[in-house]
Write a protein that holds these residues in place. Structure first.
Motif, PDB file in Angstrom:
ATOM      1  N   ALA A 262      37.595   7.291  -7.891  1.00 49.60           N
ATOM      2  CA  ALA A 262      38.485   5.963  -6.661  1.00 49.60           C
ATOM      3  C   ALA A 262      38.532   5.112  -7.178  1.00 49.60           C
ATOM      4  CB  ALA A 262      36.437   6.355  -5.557  1.00 49.60           C
ATOM      5  N   ASP A 263      38.985   4.133  -6.471  1.00 51.95           N
ATOM      6  CA  ASP A 263      39.446   2.814  -7.003  1.00 51.95           C
ATOM      7  C   ASP A 263      37.773   1.887  -7.713  1.00 51.95           C
ATOM      8  OD1 ASP A 263      42.113   2.611  -6.888  1.00 51.95           O
ATOM      9  OD2 ASP A 263      42.231   2.457  -5.242  1.00 51.95           O
ATOM     10  N   THR A 264      36.951   2.019  -6.326  1.00 46.80           N
ATOM     11  CA  THR A 264      35.805   1.971  -6.062  1.00 46.80           C
ATOM     12  C   THR A 264      34.626   2.996  -5.633  1.00 46.80           C
ATOM     13  OG1 THR A 264      36.393  -0.444  -6.238  1.00 46.80           O
ATOM     14  CG2 THR A 264      34.037  -0.364  -5.271  1.00 46.80           C
ATOM     15  N   SER A 265      33.402   3.156  -6.839  1.00 47.23           N
ATOM     16  CA  SER A 265      32.878   4.134  -6.296  1.00 47.23           C
ATOM     17  C   SER A 265      31.540   3.304  -5.852  1.00 47.23           C
ATOM     18  CB  SER A 265      32.293   4.651  -7.452  1.00 47.23           C
ATOM     19  OG  SER A 265      33.365   5.776  -7.768  1.00 47.23           O
ATOM     20  N   VAL A 266      31.092   3.527  -4.657  1.00 45.21           N
ATOM     21  CA  VAL A 266      29.532   2.769  -3.790  1.00 45.21           C
ATOM     22  C   VAL A 266      28.841   4.657  -4.285  1.00 45.21           C
ATOM     23  CG1 VAL A 266      28.737   2.645  -2.033  1.00 45.21           C
ATOM     24  CG2 VAL A 266      31.125   1.768  -2.701  1.00 45.21           C
ATOM     25  N   VAL A 267      27.416   3.721  -4.649  1.00 44.01           N
ATOM     26  CA  VAL A 267      26.336   5.053  -5.157  1.00 44.01           C
ATOM     27  C   VAL A 267      24.879   4.391  -3.799  1.00 44.01           C
ATOM     28  CG1 VAL A 267      24.404   5.522  -6.460  1.00 44.01           C
ATOM     29  CG2 VAL A 267      26.623   5.785  -7.234  1.00 44.01           C
ATOM     30  N   LEU A 268      25.111   5.375  -3.340  1.00 42.07           N
ATOM     31  CA  LEU A 268      23.897   5.121  -1.864  1.00 42.07           C
ATOM     32  C   LEU A 268      22.625   5.938  -2.524  1.00 42.07           C
ATOM     33  CD1 LEU A 268      25.814   6.075   1.435  1.00 42.07           C
ATOM     34  CD2 LEU A 268      24.599   3.636   0.943  1.00 42.07           C
ATOM     35  N   LEU A 269      21.341   4.946  -2.474  1.00 42.83           N
ATOM     36  CA  LEU A 269      20.458   5.101  -2.329  1.00 42.83           C
ATOM     37  C   LEU A 269      19.434   4.709  -1.270  1.00 42.83           C
ATOM     38  CD1 LEU A 269      21.019   4.230  -5.513  1.00 42.83           C
ATOM     39  CD2 LEU A 269      19.354   5.838  -5.878  1.00 42.83           C
ATOM     40  N   ALA A 270      18.084   5.331  -1.206  1.00 38.55           N
ATOM     41  CA  ALA A 270      17.142   5.150  -0.084  1.00 38.55           C
ATOM     42  C   ALA A 270      15.644   5.256  -0.943  1.00 38.55           C
ATOM     43  CB  ALA A 270      16.909   5.827   1.014  1.00 38.55           C
ATOM     44  N   PRO A 271      14.719   3.732  -0.064  1.00 37.18           N
ATOM     45  CA  PRO A 271      13.001   3.636  -1.497  1.00 37.18           C
ATOM     46  C   PRO A 271      12.879   5.367  -0.635  1.00 37.18           C
ATOM     47  CG  PRO A 271      13.454   2.404   0.873  1.00 37.18           C
ATOM     48  CD  PRO A 271      15.225   3.028   0.667  1.00 37.18           C
ATOM     49  N   GLY A 272      11.753   5.628  -1.738  1.00 39.85           N
ATOM     50  CA  GLY A 272      10.718   6.639  -1.449  1.00 39.85           C
ATOM     51  C   GLY A 272      10.934   7.973  -1.407  1.00 39.85           C
ATOM     52  N   MET A 273      12.580   7.595  -2.525  1.00 36.64           N
ATOM     53  CA  MET A 273      12.654   9.375  -2.234  1.00 36.64           C
ATOM     54  C   MET A 273      12.551  10.361  -3.439  1.00 36.64           C
ATOM     55  SD  MET A 273      15.503   9.159   0.409  1.00 36.64           S
ATOM     56  CE  MET A 273      15.798  11.317   0.150  1.00 36.64           C
ATOM     57  N   GLY A 274      11.484   9.629  -4.525  1.00 34.08           N
ATOM     58  CA  GLY A 274      12.006   9.904  -6.037  1.00 34.08           C
ATOM     59  C   GLY A 274      13.407   9.901  -6.475  1.00 34.08           C
ATOM     60  N   ASP A 275      13.905   9.095  -5.635  1.00 39.95           N
ATOM     61  CA  ASP A 275      15.637   9.324  -6.234  1.00 39.95           C
ATOM     62  C   ASP A 275      15.787   8.934  -7.336  1.00 39.95           C
ATOM     63  OD1 ASP A 275      17.250   9.533  -3.178  1.00 39.95           O
ATOM     64  OD2 ASP A 275      18.863   8.315  -4.298  1.00 39.95           O
ATOM     65  N   GLY A 276      15.115   7.936  -8.016  1.00 41.73           N
ATOM     66  CA  GLY A 276      16.209   7.610  -9.284  1.00 41.73           C
ATOM     67  C   GLY A 276      16.148   9.351 -10.507  1.00 41.73           C
ATOM     68  N   ILE A 277      15.927   9.540 -10.366  1.00 37.34           N
ATOM     69  CA  ILE A 277      14.779  10.445 -11.312  1.00 37.34           C
ATOM     70  C   ILE A 277      15.565  11.356 -10.613  1.00 37.34           C
ATOM     71  CG2 ILE A 277      13.752  12.836 -12.346  1.00 37.34           C
ATOM     72  CD1 ILE A 277      13.332   9.749 -12.917  1.00 37.34           C
ATOM     73  N   GLN A 278      16.337  12.050  -9.019  1.00 42.85           N
ATOM     74  CA  GLN A 278      17.532  12.944  -9.044  1.00 42.85           C
ATOM     75  C   GLN A 278      18.263  12.448  -9.053  1.00 42.85           C
ATOM     76  OE1 GLN A 278      16.795  15.607  -7.971  1.00 42.85           O
ATOM     77  NE2 GLN A 278      14.973  15.598  -7.796  1.00 42.85           N
ATOM     78  N   ALA A 279      19.116  10.671  -8.848  1.00 39.69           N
ATOM     79  CA  ALA A 279      20.099  10.824  -9.327  1.00 39.69           C
ATOM     80  C   ALA A 279      20.907  10.307 -10.781  1.00 39.69           C
ATOM     81  CB  ALA A 279      20.523   8.826  -8.558  1.00 39.69           C
ATOM     82  N   ALA A 280      19.365  10.497 -11.330  1.00 36.40           N
ATOM     83  CA  ALA A 280      19.718  10.376 -12.791  1.00 36.40           C
ATOM     84  C   ALA A 280      20.348  11.366 -13.238  1.00 36.40           C
ATOM     85  CB  ALA A 280      18.672  10.025 -13.346  1.00 36.40           C
ATOM     86  N   LYS A 281      19.436  12.720 -12.541  1.00 38.03           N
ATOM     87  CA  LYS A 281      20.001  14.200 -13.512  1.00 38.03           C
ATOM     88  C   LYS A 281      21.188  14.117 -12.555  1.00 38.03           C
ATOM     89  CE  LYS A 281      15.517  15.854 -13.003  1.00 38.03           C
ATOM     90  NZ  LYS A 281      14.951  16.582 -12.237  1.00 38.03           N
ATOM     91  N   ALA A 282      22.217  13.724 -11.426  1.00 38.18           N
ATOM     92  CA  ALA A 282      23.120  13.919 -11.432  1.00 38.18           C
ATOM     93  C   ALA A 282      23.902  13.076 -11.877  1.00 38.18           C
ATOM     94  CB  ALA A 282      23.288  14.153  -9.810  1.00 38.18           C
ATOM     95  N   GLY A 283      23.928  12.145 -12.159  1.00 37.85           N
ATOM     96  CA  GLY A 283      24.457  11.506 -13.215  1.00 37.85           C
ATOM     97  C   GLY A 283      25.430  10.565 -12.305  1.00 37.85           C
ATOM     98  N   ILE A 284      24.728  10.040 -11.375  1.00 30.96           N
ATOM     99  CA  ILE A 284      25.948   9.325  -9.953  1.00 30.96           C
ATOM    100  C   ILE A 284      25.101   7.875 -10.549  1.00 30.96           C
ATOM    101  CG2 ILE A 284      25.263  10.648  -8.439  1.00 30.96           C
ATOM    102  CD1 ILE A 284      23.834   9.523  -6.512  1.00 30.96           C
ATOM    103  N   LEU A 285      24.107   7.692 -11.026  1.00 33.26           N
ATOM    104  CA  LEU A 285      23.870   6.263 -11.442  1.00 33.26           C
ATOM    105  C   LEU A 285      24.381   5.194 -12.678  1.00 33.26           C
ATOM    106  CD1 LEU A 285      20.301   6.407 -11.919  1.00 33.26           C
ATOM    107  CD2 LEU A 285      21.791   4.804 -10.678  1.00 33.26           C
ATOM    108  N   GLU A 286      25.556   6.961 -13.462  1.00 34.96           N
ATOM    109  CA  GLU A 286      26.644   5.949 -14.345  1.00 34.96           C
ATOM    110  C   GLU A 286      28.257   5.780 -13.609  1.00 34.96           C
ATOM    111  OE1 GLU A 286      25.947   8.675 -18.186  1.00 34.96           O
ATOM    112  OE2 GLU A 286      24.758   8.730 -16.553  1.00 34.96           O
ATOM    113  N   ILE A 287      28.297   5.968 -12.215  1.00 36.76           N
ATOM    114  CA  ILE A 287      29.806   6.350 -11.637  1.00 36.76           C
ATOM    115  C   ILE A 287      29.405   4.976 -10.923  1.00 36.76           C
ATOM    116  CG2 ILE A 287      30.025   8.306 -12.482  1.00 36.76           C
ATOM    117  CD1 ILE A 287      29.352   8.249  -9.161  1.00 36.76           C
ATOM    118  N   GLY A 288      28.830   4.035 -10.475  1.00 36.24           N
ATOM    119  CA  GLY A 288      28.540   2.736  -9.579  1.00 36.24           C
ATOM    120  C   GLY A 288      29.498   1.504  -9.967  1.00 36.24           C
TER     121      GLY A 288
END
Lengths: 329, 329
Positions: free
Chosen positions: A162-188
């Protein structure tokens, strides 16, 4: 029945939703007219700003998309939405039936909404999504939102194109680790912590800050992805997200990064189409039992898979060369 | 320094772990000697039975693998383990540091353990994992366990490329939906509900039964994937898993399904290597700025991506044909 492509394109330019829908069907279905459509769209593309939006299930992607669309509509922009469904790589069928309905925008003539499921073949989405974006672009959308579930590599990759990539998270979902695994923390380019009225929102922002900062020595001119807190269901923070998107766009335009990113995206798109074409040719060779025969020899131990691949590649190249000669004769 | 491949292969056959490790390094690193290694291994492969093992994080994959290894070792079998790490498609670095340690088997000379991270390039694992399996096979392993985290399409695909695929679940993780999304419910020949002493184990088995049964009218001769309950940490149910694996193997052998599956696997392997080779060639063309020039024209609207892909494919085929001619001259 073959579609009248020039007429469809003209109608799409005039903002007629059925023509837009028909064109997307033609490109995502890889119809025989796909090439005609793409050639007709080429000179009309380049106006839309493409925003990728991804996040794990449950972070509120649909609500956030809907809120963003509302904000853009208030600013008088025409918006296209491409909602990409992950589906099984093995069945070809979409597993998620609960797709965005986008109720409040469904009747707005300035909004196009399209859901897209994975096609049966490998690399299907990676190949079809950019073509659908082109249709929305050519149809005069100012903004195209590409929403994907950040659960698989291919979905994440689509959002990254995309021209700009937005990564969405929400509190209390153990989301950090899941996001990291999928690689989405690196594209935002922009991070959004939605459901920020819930317990743990600040902790999520802190964790995110920590993960984003890790090991990165940024130059002063580098883009530092902002983290925006929202409660999308109540519209809170949505204007701040739009502002962050505009800032990122301005930052990229000033530095020529946008042009560079779009070139890279086009290169990726061309390469994906080319690989798909080559794969199809291998499939035809398989239909001609060449691959099967090679596989039997590998199973039997008389040939190793690399030597077999050499033979297959030579076959594909030979077929392509033959085709080229056929055209010239 | 170039390795002495024939000596390494001989040492690996004698069961020397350092030779096995060295050979795997050569194949997963795509060393210049890769082809020499593969050619040397080809006639030695085909003995090992390949078991794929996948499941979401937290279901107890490492514990289950360890317990299975124990069971096979008691039966006098030599076992190879390939533990595949998912890693970001964007960084190339492995994110999970907490890999299986397999403490109790680490010093057993009848067990080879190898962890593998995603290579930097696209399709890396899909391409490297089968080569590592070949090394373990040629080294005399009777069983090769390929353990992957079932979070992404490519990991699931690797587990599916086995003689028998085991899908692990655990109660109370909302696991069903996650598993369905990743597509792992469609690849299992044997399903294991681990941590079966926890609350909700029976519900998970029921849910699984329901999901597996949906929409499938099986013929009487079809394989009906069994669901085995285990408490891997205490070794409970592990013999039943081995028994289910043996049954599936016998069922496949009786019907010629095993030979068919191995042919299909070899075909997939050859195709993956061929696509990687073609992609590399495109990269070389990119180095020669051909792809960049095409991308610029697509961004500028003077060319559509399909026409650009045609030019790229013609270039790749031309290069291959040129190479072939060069060899013949």
């Amino acid at each position: 029945m073959a579609a009248d492509v020039p007429t469809l394109v003209e109608q799409a330019r005039e903002g007629r939703p059925r023509a837009v829908a028909r064109l997307i069907s033609l490109v995502e279905g890889a119809s025989p007219q796909l090439r005609e459509v793409m050639a007709a769209l080429a000179p009309l593309c380049g106006n839309a700003y493409v925003v990728g939006l991804t996040g794990s299930p449950g972070v509120g992607k649909s609500t956030s998309t809907s809120a963003l669309v509302g904000a853009y509509r208030r600013a008088g922009r025409r918006v296209g939405i491409l909602a990409v469904d992950p589906s099984s790589p093995f069945s070809g069928g979409a597993l998620l039936g609960d797709r965005v309905r986008m109720g409040e925008h469904a009747s707005d003539p300035g909004v196009y909404i399209r859901s897209m499921a994975t096609r049966g073949h490998l690399g299907g989405l990676a190949w079809a999504a950019p073509q659908a974006v082109r249709v929305l672009d050519a149809a005069g959308c100012d903004i195209v939102l590409v929403e994907t579930v950040g659960v698989g590599q291919s979905e994440v990759e689509i959002a990254a194109q995309a021209d700009t990539s937005v990564v969405l998270l929400a509190p209390g979902m153990g989301d950090g680790i899941q996001a990291a695994k999928a690689g989405i923390l690196e594209i935002g380019d922009v991070y959004v912590v939605n459901k920020a009225d819930r317990e743990g929102a600040d902790a999520t922002v802190r964790e995110l800050n920590h993960m984003l900062g890790l090991g990165e020595a940024r130059s002063p001119g580098d883009w530092r992805p902002p983290i925006v807190k929202t409660v999308a269901a109540r519209g809170e923070g949505v204007d701040e997200v739009v502002e962050a998107l505009e800032k990122h766009r301005a930052w990229m335009e000033e530095r020529g990064v946008l042009a560079e990113r779009r070139s890279r995206r086009a290169a990726h798109e061309i390469e994906t189409i080319a690989v798909t074409a080559l794969r199809e040719r291998m499939g035809e060779l398989r239909g001609g039992q060449r691959l099967d025969a090679l596989a039997e020899r590998v199973v039997g131990g008389s040939l190793d898979p690399y030597a077999a691949a050499d033979e297959l590649v030579a076959g594909v190249a030979g077929a392509a060369a033959g085709q080229a000669r056929g055209v010239q004769d």
